[in-house]
Motif scaffolding. Structure first.
Motif, PDB file in Angstrom:
ATOM      1  N   GLU A 109       0.847  -1.196   0.000  1.00 43.01           N
ATOM      2  CA  GLU A 109       0.000   0.000   0.000  1.00 43.01           C
ATOM      3  C   GLU A 109       0.879   1.240   0.000  1.00 43.01           C
ATOM      4  O   GLU A 109       1.837   1.341   0.770  1.00 43.01           O
ATOM      5  N   ILE A 110       0.586   2.184  -0.890  1.00 48.02           N
ATOM      6  CA  ILE A 110       1.383   3.405  -1.043  1.00 48.02           C
ATOM      7  C   ILE A 110       0.553   4.608  -0.605  1.00 48.02           C
ATOM      8  O   ILE A 110      -0.630   4.710  -0.908  1.00 48.02           O
ATOM      9  N   LEU A 111       1.194   5.522   0.109  1.00 49.94           N
ATOM     10  CA  LEU A 111       0.542   6.760   0.535  1.00 49.94           C
ATOM     11  C   LEU A 111       1.527   7.909   0.361  1.00 49.94           C
ATOM     12  O   LEU A 111       2.701   7.789   0.720  1.00 49.94           O
ATOM     13  N   GLU A 112       1.062   9.010  -0.222  1.00 45.73           N
ATOM     14  CA  GLU A 112       1.903  10.200  -0.413  1.00 45.73           C
ATOM     15  C   GLU A 112       1.273  11.397   0.273  1.00 45.73           C
ATOM     16  O   GLU A 112       0.062  11.610   0.172  1.00 45.73           O
ATOM     17  N   VAL A 113       2.102  12.164   0.948  1.00 41.10           N
ATOM     18  CA  VAL A 113       1.673  13.411   1.580  1.00 41.10           C
ATOM     19  C   VAL A 113       2.419  14.557   0.914  1.00 41.10           C
ATOM     20  O   VAL A 113       3.655  14.610   0.950  1.00 41.10           O
ATOM     21  N   ARG A 114       1.678  15.460   0.287  1.00 37.77           N
ATOM     22  CA  ARG A 114       2.278  16.649  -0.317  1.00 37.77           C
ATOM     23  C   ARG A 114       1.879  17.862   0.515  1.00 37.77           C
ATOM     24  O   ARG A 114       0.702  18.047   0.824  1.00 37.77           O
ATOM     25  N   VAL A 115       2.864  18.662   0.851  1.00 37.16           N
ATOM     26  CA  VAL A 115       2.584  19.820   1.692  1.00 37.16           C
ATOM     27  C   VAL A 115       3.331  21.027   1.154  1.00 37.16           C
ATOM     28  O   VAL A 115       4.490  20.938   0.729  1.00 37.16           O
ATOM     29  N   LEU A 213       2.499  16.052  13.291  1.00 39.95           N
ATOM     30  CA  LEU A 213       1.482  15.169  13.864  1.00 39.95           C
ATOM     31  C   LEU A 213       0.976  14.178  12.825  1.00 39.95           C
ATOM     32  O   LEU A 213       0.751  13.000  13.134  1.00 39.95           O
ATOM     33  N   LEU A 214       0.807  14.626  11.583  1.00 40.75           N
ATOM     34  CA  LEU A 214       0.330  13.755  10.520  1.00 40.75           C
ATOM     35  C   LEU A 214       1.327  12.628  10.237  1.00 40.75           C
ATOM     36  O   LEU A 214       0.946  11.458  10.134  1.00 40.75           O
ATOM     37  N   LEU A 215       2.603  12.968  10.136  1.00 40.59           N
ATOM     38  CA  LEU A 215       3.626  11.953   9.886  1.00 40.59           C
ATOM     39  C   LEU A 215       3.706  10.960  11.041  1.00 40.59           C
ATOM     40  O   LEU A 215       3.840   9.743  10.831  1.00 40.59           O
ATOM     41  N   ASP A 216       3.609  11.471  12.258  1.00 35.48           N
ATOM     42  CA  ASP A 216       3.650  10.589  13.430  1.00 35.48           C
ATOM     43  C   ASP A 216       2.448   9.652  13.446  1.00 35.48           C
ATOM     44  O   ASP A 216       2.569   8.468  13.794  1.00 35.48           O
ATOM     45  N   THR A 217       1.277  10.144  13.037  1.00 32.79           N
ATOM     46  CA  THR A 217       0.067   9.327  12.976  1.00 32.79           C
ATOM     47  C   THR A 217       0.226   8.192  11.974  1.00 32.79           C
ATOM     48  O   THR A 217      -0.145   7.043  12.246  1.00 32.79           O
ATOM     49  N   LEU A 218       0.796   8.488  10.812  1.00 34.37           N
ATOM     50  CA  LEU A 218       0.983   7.467   9.787  1.00 34.37           C
ATOM     51  C   LEU A 218       1.987   6.401  10.232  1.00 34.37           C
ATOM     52  O   LEU A 218       1.790   5.209   9.990  1.00 34.37           O
ATOM     53  N   LEU A 219       3.046   6.829  10.901  1.00 35.49           N
ATOM     54  CA  LEU A 219       4.040   5.872  11.390  1.00 35.49           C
ATOM     55  C   LEU A 219       3.433   4.943  12.437  1.00 35.49           C
ATOM     56  O   LEU A 219       3.715   3.738  12.463  1.00 35.49           O
ATOM     57  N   LYS A 220       2.577   5.484  13.290  1.00 34.28           N
ATOM     58  CA  LYS A 220       1.917   4.653  14.306  1.00 34.28           C
ATOM     59  C   LYS A 220       0.907   3.698  13.681  1.00 34.28           C
ATOM     60  O   LYS A 220       0.583   2.670  14.277  1.00 34.28           O
ATOM     61  N   ASP A 221       0.413   4.039  12.492  1.00 33.36           N
ATOM     62  CA  ASP A 221      -0.546   3.180  11.796  1.00 33.36           C
ATOM     63  C   ASP A 221       0.141   2.097  10.975  1.00 33.36           C
ATOM     64  O   ASP A 221      -0.525   1.364  10.237  1.00 33.36           O
ATOM     65  N   GLY A 222       1.460   1.997  11.092  1.00 30.13           N
ATOM     66  CA  GLY A 222       2.180   0.920  10.421  1.00 30.13           C
ATOM     67  C   GLY A 222       2.830   1.294   9.114  1.00 30.13           C
ATOM     68  O   GLY A 222       3.441   0.439   8.458  1.00 30.13           O
ATOM     69  N   PHE A 223       2.718   2.554   8.706  1.00 23.91           N
ATOM     70  CA  PHE A 223       3.382   2.991   7.482  1.00 23.91           C
ATOM     71  C   PHE A 223       4.868   3.214   7.737  1.00 23.91           C
ATOM     72  O   PHE A 223       5.286   3.506   8.862  1.00 23.91           O
ATOM     73  N   ARG A 224       5.650   3.091   6.663  1.00 22.69           N
ATOM     74  CA  ARG A 224       7.094   3.304   6.734  1.00 22.69           C
ATOM     75  C   ARG A 224       7.469   4.400   5.741  1.00 22.69           C
ATOM     76  O   ARG A 224       7.093   4.339   4.567  1.00 22.69           O
ATOM     77  N   VAL A 237       6.883  23.008  -2.224  1.00 21.55           N
ATOM     78  CA  VAL A 237       6.069  21.794  -2.105  1.00 21.55           C
ATOM     79  C   VAL A 237       6.987  20.607  -1.833  1.00 21.55           C
ATOM     80  O   VAL A 237       7.895  20.323  -2.619  1.00 21.55           O
ATOM     81  N   GLU A 238       6.763  19.931  -0.724  1.00 23.42           N
ATOM     82  CA  GLU A 238       7.521  18.745  -0.356  1.00 23.42           C
ATOM     83  C   GLU A 238       6.600  17.523  -0.417  1.00 23.42           C
ATOM     84  O   GLU A 238       5.406  17.615  -0.136  1.00 23.42           O
ATOM     85  N   CYS A 239       7.179  16.381  -0.791  1.00 22.17           N
ATOM     86  CA  CYS A 239       6.411  15.146  -0.891  1.00 22.17           C
ATOM     87  C   CYS A 239       7.038  14.084   0.003  1.00 22.17           C
ATOM     88  O   CYS A 239       8.246  13.831  -0.065  1.00 22.17           O
ATOM     89  N   TYR A 240       6.200  13.458   0.833  1.00 20.08           N
ATOM     90  CA  TYR A 240       6.635  12.375   1.721  1.00 20.08           C
ATOM     91  C   TYR A 240       5.928  11.100   1.273  1.00 20.08           C
ATOM     92  O   TYR A 240       4.688  11.054   1.217  1.00 20.08           O
ATOM     93  N   SER A 241       6.704  10.070   0.935  1.00 19.60           N
ATOM     94  CA  SER A 241       6.143   8.812   0.438  1.00 19.60           C
ATOM     95  C   SER A 241       6.238   7.731   1.512  1.00 19.60           C
ATOM     96  O   SER A 241       7.301   7.546   2.116  1.00 19.60           O
ATOM     97  N   PHE A 242       5.124   7.025   1.708  1.00 15.85           N
ATOM     98  CA  PHE A 242       5.047   5.961   2.718  1.00 15.85           C
ATOM     99  C   PHE A 242       4.598   4.668   2.049  1.00 15.85           C
ATOM    100  O   PHE A 242       3.957   4.686   0.991  1.00 15.85           O
ATOM    101  N   GLU A 243       4.901   3.548   2.687  1.00 12.84           N
ATOM    102  CA  GLU A 243       4.386   2.264   2.252  1.00 12.84           C
ATOM    103  C   GLU A 243       4.160   1.368   3.462  1.00 12.84           C
ATOM    104  O   GLU A 243       4.783   1.535   4.508  1.00 12.84           O
ATOM    105  N   ARG A 244       3.266   0.419   3.306  1.00  7.44           N
ATOM    106  CA  ARG A 244       3.054  -0.623   4.314  1.00  7.44           C
ATOM    107  C   ARG A 244       2.426  -1.823   3.623  1.00  7.44           C
ATOM    108  O   ARG A 244       1.813  -1.695   2.549  1.00  7.44           O
ATOM    109  N   MET A 245       2.588  -2.977   4.231  1.00  6.06           N
ATOM    110  CA  MET A 245       1.983  -4.193   3.707  1.00  6.06           C
ATOM    111  C   MET A 245       0.571  -4.305   4.268  1.00  6.06           C
ATOM    112  O   MET A 245       0.374  -4.340   5.480  1.00  6.06           O
ATOM    113  N   GLN A 246      -0.397  -4.338   3.371  1.00  9.35           N
ATOM    114  CA  GLN A 246      -1.803  -4.440   3.770  1.00  9.35           C
ATOM    115  C   GLN A 246      -2.220  -5.898   3.793  1.00  9.35           C
ATOM    116  O   GLN A 246      -2.110  -6.606   2.785  1.00  9.35           O
TER     117      GLN A 246
END
Length: 276
Positions: A109-115, A213-224, A237-246
């Motif tokens: 599972e892929i998740l991107e945060v753009r800020v 807080l958003l990044l910390d929330t995603l890490l606690k939810d199992g994202f890397r 504009v910065e982009c943070y990419s996360f992944e986790r095994m669903q």
């Protein structure tokens, strides 16, 4: 519980203790016939049934018999070997599910945060490959708006005026948009937007704090966190990419026992559908 209700098996040197009724979930299986001494493959030694098979893989078979569900670790890879063991024990509904290993394998599972962190405001956009995850995250994020007088966006305290919840923008099922900070209105009035992320109860107006807080929330939810990059240096504009095994949806075999029929013949497969 009487001794007849308790069955002890030694499978490849690994000891299992279970109920007779658990082994009889599928009456046509070799495990069910074993209790009637109808199968010479199983040797009764000192009150324990000895089976010369893989004890580690048999633990998954016991879990299936107890729950009628197939639930495997995310790093499991021995689908063919486990299918072979299921066929050996005559558990053909389990073997059928294992033959469709694409349904059992965890998905990436892929998740991107753009800020975009501006001087007085911050703009966030979250993209996710799984719509269910994005929907769940959107339910945890709330944006509040209200007017303030002469306060900057770095003020740690919300305005004394009542704040109004503001829905997040949902361009599609796979993304969401929200912002925080202050925007000049008229005179000395500012439109302030705060962001709250459950279970944290704070209402934050500073973009850097919301991002943390958003990044910390995603890490606690199992994202890397796998990468960070600058999308646009001019627009900051910065982009943070996360992944986790669903984990896959649970696969269940329903056994409908009726007179004159076997559990194997009546086995039906069902899958709990999740968002894709």
């Amino acid at each position: 519980m009487s001794n007849q209700e308790v069955v002890v098996l030694s499978v490849g040197g690994v000891r299992f203790v279970t109920r007779a009724s658990t082994l009889q979930q599928f009456p046509d299986s070799r495990l069910a016939r074993m209790l009637n001494s109808d199968d010479r493959e199983f040797k009764l030694v000192n009150g324990e049934f000895f089976v010369d098979r893989d004890g580690t893989l048999f633990s998954y078979i016991m879990d299936f018999l107890r729950t009628l569900q197939v639930s495997l670790p995310t790093d499991f890879s021995d689908y063919q070997r486990l299918q072979r063991e299921a066929e050996f024990f005559g558990l053909y509904p389990l073997a059928d599910l294992l033959s469709q290993e694409q349904l059992l394998k965890p998905r990436l599972e892929i998740l991107e945060v753009r800020v975009s962190l501006q001087e007085m405001q911050a703009f966030f956009r979250i993209f996710g490959s799984c719509s269910t995850t994005v929907e769940t995250l959107a339910e945890r994020i709330t944006m509040f708006t209200g007017q303030q007088s002469g306060q900057s966006w770095n003020s740690p305290f919300p305005s004394q005026k009542p704040l109004v919840p503001l829905p997040l923008e949902r361009p599609s099922h796979h993304d969401m948009v929200f912002q925080c900070g202050t925007d000049y209105s008229a005179g000395d009035q500012f439109v302030a937007r705060y962001v709250s992320i459950k279970p944290d109860n704070r209402m934050l107006i500073n973009g850097t704090n919301v991002l943390g807080l958003l990044l910390d929330t995603l890490l606690k939810d199992g994202f890397r966190l796998i990468s960070t990059r600058t999308v646009s240096s001019e627009e900051k504009v910065e982009c943070y990419s996360f992944e986790r095994m669903q984990r896959p949806a649970g696969l269940t075999v329903t056994v409908n026992q009726t007179p004159g029929t076997s559990g194997v013949a009546q086995a039906k497969r069902s899958q709990v559908q999740k968002g894709k």
